[in-house]
Design a protein around this motif. Structure first.
Motif, PDB file in Angstrom:
ATOM      1  N   SER A  87      71.987  11.553  18.816  1.00 55.56           N
ATOM      2  CA  SER A  87      72.003  12.281  17.558  1.00 55.56           C
ATOM      3  C   SER A  87      72.007  13.789  17.801  1.00 55.56           C
ATOM      4  N   ILE A  88      71.229  14.245  18.774  1.00 49.55           N
ATOM      5  CA  ILE A  88      71.201  15.669  19.123  1.00 49.55           C
ATOM      6  C   ILE A  88      72.557  16.102  19.682  1.00 49.55           C
ATOM      7  N   GLU A  89      73.138  15.267  20.538  1.00 44.99           N
ATOM      8  CA  GLU A  89      74.426  15.605  21.145  1.00 44.99           C
ATOM      9  C   GLU A  89      75.532  15.670  20.096  1.00 44.99           C
ATOM     10  N   GLU A  90      75.498  14.779  19.125  1.00 49.36           N
ATOM     11  CA  GLU A  90      76.498  14.807  18.062  1.00 49.36           C
ATOM     12  C   GLU A  90      76.377  16.089  17.239  1.00 49.36           C
ATOM     13  N   ALA A  91      75.140  16.487  16.925  1.00 43.87           N
ATOM     14  CA  ALA A  91      74.924  17.729  16.185  1.00 43.87           C
ATOM     15  C   ALA A  91      75.412  18.926  16.989  1.00 43.87           C
ATOM     16  N   ALA A  92      75.133  18.914  18.299  1.00 40.17           N
ATOM     17  CA  ALA A  92      75.574  20.018  19.155  1.00 40.17           C
ATOM     18  C   ALA A  92      77.095  20.145  19.129  1.00 40.17           C
ATOM     19  N   ARG A  93      77.795  19.040  19.232  1.00 42.40           N
ATOM     20  CA  ARG A  93      79.260  19.085  19.197  1.00 42.40           C
ATOM     21  C   ARG A  93      79.759  19.662  17.866  1.00 42.40           C
ATOM     22  N   ASP A  94      79.168  19.216  16.773  1.00 39.79           N
ATOM     23  CA  ASP A  94      79.604  19.678  15.456  1.00 39.79           C
ATOM     24  C   ASP A  94      79.385  21.185  15.290  1.00 39.79           C
ATOM     25  N   ILE A  95      78.227  21.670  15.749  1.00 41.88           N
ATOM     26  CA  ILE A  95      77.919  23.087  15.584  1.00 41.88           C
ATOM     27  C   ILE A  95      78.784  23.944  16.505  1.00 41.88           C
ATOM     28  N   LYS A  96      78.965  23.518  17.745  1.00 39.50           N
ATOM     29  CA  LYS A  96      79.728  24.319  18.706  1.00 39.50           C
ATOM     30  C   LYS A  96      81.185  24.481  18.284  1.00 39.50           C
ATOM     31  N   GLU A  97      81.709  23.504  17.550  1.00 37.43           N
ATOM     32  CA  GLU A  97      83.084  23.616  17.061  1.00 37.43           C
ATOM     33  C   GLU A  97      83.243  24.720  16.019  1.00 37.43           C
ATOM     34  N   MET A  98      82.140  25.214  15.494  1.00 34.32           N
ATOM     35  CA  MET A  98      82.199  26.307  14.525  1.00 34.32           C
ATOM     36  C   MET A  98      82.449  27.656  15.202  1.00 34.32           C
ATOM     37  N   PHE A  99      82.307  27.714  16.528  1.00 35.25           N
ATOM     38  CA  PHE A  99      82.428  28.973  17.276  1.00 35.25           C
ATOM     39  C   PHE A  99      83.706  28.954  18.111  1.00 35.25           C
ATOM     40  N   LEU A 100      84.854  28.997  17.453  1.00 38.02           N
ATOM     41  CA  LEU A 100      86.115  28.857  18.173  1.00 38.02           C
ATOM     42  C   LEU A 100      86.791  30.193  18.453  1.00 38.02           C
ATOM     43  N   GLU A 101      86.766  31.115  17.513  1.00 35.70           N
ATOM     44  CA  GLU A 101      87.459  32.397  17.657  1.00 35.70           C
ATOM     45  C   GLU A 101      86.518  33.545  17.320  1.00 35.70           C
ATOM     46  N   PRO A 102      86.515  34.604  18.134  1.00 35.75           N
ATOM     47  CA  PRO A 102      85.608  35.727  17.857  1.00 35.75           C
ATOM     48  C   PRO A 102      86.058  36.613  16.699  1.00 35.75           C
ATOM     49  N   GLY A 103      87.342  36.572  16.322  1.00 40.04           N
ATOM     50  CA  GLY A 103      87.838  37.442  15.259  1.00 40.04           C
ATOM     51  C   GLY A 103      88.375  38.751  15.815  1.00 40.04           C
ATOM     52  N   ASP A 104      89.359  39.331  15.138  1.00 40.25           N
ATOM     53  CA  ASP A 104      90.048  40.524  15.637  1.00 40.25           C
ATOM     54  C   ASP A 104      89.126  41.736  15.724  1.00 40.25           C
ATOM     55  N   LYS A 105      88.284  41.944  14.714  1.00 47.20           N
ATOM     56  CA  LYS A 105      87.432  43.139  14.699  1.00 47.20           C
ATOM     57  C   LYS A 105      86.432  43.112  15.845  1.00 47.20           C
ATOM     58  N   LEU A 106      85.753  41.979  16.028  1.00 49.14           N
ATOM     59  CA  LEU A 106      84.778  41.882  17.112  1.00 49.14           C
ATOM     60  C   LEU A 106      85.471  41.998  18.459  1.00 49.14           C
ATOM     61  N   SER A 107      86.624  41.343  18.620  1.00 50.37           N
ATOM     62  CA  SER A 107      87.355  41.435  19.887  1.00 50.37           C
ATOM     63  C   SER A 107      87.697  42.881  20.210  1.00 50.37           C
ATOM     64  N   ALA A 108      88.161  43.623  19.206  1.00 52.86           N
ATOM     65  CA  ALA A 108      88.512  45.024  19.420  1.00 52.86           C
ATOM     66  C   ALA A 108      87.290  45.842  19.811  1.00 52.86           C
ATOM     67  N   ASP A 109      86.145  45.582  19.166  1.00 48.31           N
ATOM     68  CA  ASP A 109      84.915  46.307  19.491  1.00 48.31           C
ATOM     69  C   ASP A 109      84.496  46.050  20.936  1.00 48.31           C
ATOM     70  N   ILE A 110      84.558  44.786  21.357  1.00 46.77           N
ATOM     71  CA  ILE A 110      84.142  44.433  22.719  1.00 46.77           C
ATOM     72  C   ILE A 110      85.076  45.064  23.743  1.00 46.77           C
ATOM     73  N   LEU A 111      86.394  44.954  23.518  1.00 46.67           N
ATOM     74  CA  LEU A 111      87.357  45.496  24.479  1.00 46.67           C
ATOM     75  C   LEU A 111      87.253  47.007  24.562  1.00 46.67           C
ATOM     76  N   ALA A 112      86.992  47.663  23.446  1.00 51.84           N
ATOM     77  CA  ALA A 112      86.819  49.119  23.463  1.00 51.84           C
ATOM     78  C   ALA A 112      85.589  49.504  24.276  1.00 51.84           C
ATOM     79  N   ALA A 113      84.508  48.752  24.126  1.00 52.21           N
ATOM     80  CA  ALA A 113      83.289  49.035  24.887  1.00 52.21           C
ATOM     81  C   ALA A 113      83.518  48.841  26.380  1.00 52.21           C
ATOM     82  N   LEU A 114      84.242  47.781  26.749  1.00 45.37           N
ATOM     83  CA  LEU A 114      84.495  47.519  28.168  1.00 45.37           C
ATOM     84  C   LEU A 114      85.424  48.561  28.767  1.00 45.37           C
ATOM     85  N   ALA A 115      86.356  49.079  27.967  1.00 47.83           N
ATOM     86  CA  ALA A 115      87.279  50.100  28.474  1.00 47.83           C
ATOM     87  C   ALA A 115      86.528  51.346  28.913  1.00 47.83           C
TER      88      ALA A 115
END
Length: 364
Positions: A87-115
Motif C-alpha cells: 500500500s505504501i509502495e503504491e502511494a509512492a508511485r502515484d505521488i512520484k508521477e506528479m513530479f515529471l517536469e520542472p517547468g520552464d521558469k524554474l528550469s531557467a532560474d536553475i540554469l542561470a544560477a549554475l551559469a
C-alpha cells in the motif's frame, strides 16, 4: 493509519528559487535543509567545499502550489494502509508521477544560477531535506542522489530529487518517526562534481571501537563510488589524535577505480604499480588529520567526513555528526546512515564482524 499533514504556507513560492551555497548560513535550515545548511556552515568557517547552489524549499513549495499537488498528495496518503508495504509502495508511485517536469521558469532560474558557478561542469544533485543530517535525527539515505549530471539536465534531476522525497521508505520512515508528511519539505543541493584522484571518509572518533582519541581514515583511488559500491577494500589509517601520528595502516590492493568523465563515472583498471601503493601520502594523511580536528572543534562533536583530493587540493564534501558513539565511549549500534551507505542488500557476515571500522560504515 494516516492522520493528516501539517503543511507550510505557499508564501515561499514568491521567494528565491536558488541560493549560492557560499551564501548559506546557519539561520537558513528551514529554507535549504540539513545537508545544505551543514555545507554552508563549512564554507562560512573557511573549509574547502566544492562550489554549488541550493534549490530552496521555497522552490519546492512553489512547485506544489503551482500544480495543486498538496491536496492531491493528501488525498493519496489518506488511502494508505501503513501496515502494508504494498500500500505504501503504491502511494509512492502515484505521488512520484506528479513530479515529471520542472517547468520552464524554474528550469531557467536553475540554469542561470549554475551559469554563474560553472556553466560547463558536471554536477552532483542531492537531496537536502529539512530533517536531514541533524544531530537529533538521521533521515539520511531516504532520498535519491544523482551524480555526473550535465548542466542542461540539472533541472530535470532536481525534479527527480523532489520526487524521491516520496520514496516508499521515506514515506514509511516519516510515518514511524511522527513527522507530518508535508511539514518539513525538501531543498536540493547542486554541487560541482570533483575530479578526484583519491577519495574517502574520515571519522574523527572511532565509530566502532568507541575510542575518541582515535581518528580513522579510509581511502582509495578515484571517486568514492568505488568504496561505496564495494569494488575495492580501501586503505585504512588509524591515527592518534593527541600525538598526531599514524599508529596503524593497512594498504589494500586496489585493482579498480572509478574516475569522472564526460560519459559519467567510469570504472578502469588501476596500473599494477599503483594497486598496492598507498592512496594517500604521509603528508596528506597528516593534512586530513588537521582538517578532521578542526571540523570536530568547529562542530563540537565527533564528525563523519567525506573528502576528496583533486590534484593537490583536499576538498570536504560533507561533514555530519557520528551517530555511533555512546557518552561513556562504548559502542552504540545504529543504522542511522545505513541506507545511505548501503543502498542494496548487505550480507549478515559484513554487519556482524566486530570492531573493524573498514566494515562499519562506508562513504555515500
Amino acid at each position: 493509519m494516516y492522520t493528516g499533514v501539517s503543511g507550510r504556507s505557499s508564501e515561499g513560492s514568491r521567494m528565491r528559487a536558488t541560493i549560492d551555497l557560499a551564501s548559506v548560513d546557519g539561520t537558513m535550515l528551514a529554507q535549504v535543509g540539513g545537508k545544505a545548511a551543514n555545507l554552508g556552515r563549512l564554507i562560512q568557517a573557511g573549509f574547502p567545499v566544492p562550489c554549488g547552489v541550493v534549490v530552496t524549499v521555497d522552490a519546492y513549495d512553489g512547485f506544489l502550489a503551482e500544480h495543486g499537488l498538496t491536496a492531491r498528495i493528501e488525498e493519496v496518503l489518506r488511502t494508505v494502509d501503513f501496515d502494508r508495504e504494498d500500500s505504501i509502495e503504491e502511494a509512492a508511485r502515484d505521488i512520484k508521477e506528479m513530479f515529471l517536469e520542472p517547468g520552464d521558469k524554474l528550469s531557467a532560474d536553475i540554469l542561470a544560477a549554475l551559469a554563474g558557478v560553472d556553466e560547463e561542469g558536471l554536477w552532483a544533485v542531492r537531496s537536502s531535506a529539512v530533517a536531514e543530517d541533524l544531530e537529533s535525527a538521521s533521515f539520511a539515505g531516504q532520498q535519491d542522489t544523482f551524480l555526473n549530471v550535465p548542466t542542461k539536465d540539472v533541472p530535470m534531476h532536481v525534479c527527480r530529487c523532489w520526487a524521491s522525497y516520496w520514496n516508499a521508505r521515506a514515506i514509511a520512515y516519516r510515518e514511524r518517526a511522527g513527522v507530518p508528511q508535508l511539514q518539513a519539505g525538501i531543498a536540493v543541493v547542486v554541487q560541482r562534481m570533483v575530479d578526484a584522484r583519491t577519495s574517502g571518509i574520515l571519522f574523527t572518533s572511532d565509530p566502532v571501537g568507541g575510542r575518541k582519541d582515535r581518528l580513522i581514515i579510509e581511502s582509495s583511488w578515484g571517486l568514492g563510488e568505488s568504496i561505496a559500491s564495494g569494488l575495492v577494500s580501501p586503505d585504512r589509517f588509524v591515527c592518534d589524535k593527541v600525538r598526531r601520528r599514524v599508529v596503524e595502516s593497512t594498504i589494500n590492493r586496489k585493482a579498480t577505480a572509478i574516475y569522472l568523465s564526460r560519459d559519467g563515472s567510469r570504472s578502469v583498471p588501476v596500473a599494477e604499480r599503483d594497486q598496492t601503493r598507498p592512496s594517500l601520502t604521509n603528508d596528506e594523511v597528516k593534512e586530513l588529520m588537521r582538517w578532521g580536528r578542526r571540523l570536530e572543534e568547529h562542530f563540537g562533536s565527533p564528525q563523519d567526513v567525506e573528502f576528496a583530493l583533486e590534484g593537490d587540493d583536499i576538498l570536504i564534501l560533507q561533514s555530519r555528526p557520528v551517530t555511533t558513539l555512546s557518552e561513556d565511549g562504548g559502542t552504540l549500534w545504529t543504522r542511522g546512515y545505513g541506507d545511505e551507505y548501503w543502498a542494496d542488500v548487505t550480507s549478515p557476515p559484513l554487519l556482524l564482524r566486530p570492531r573493524r571500522a573498514a566494515d562499519g560504515v562506508r562513504q555515500s
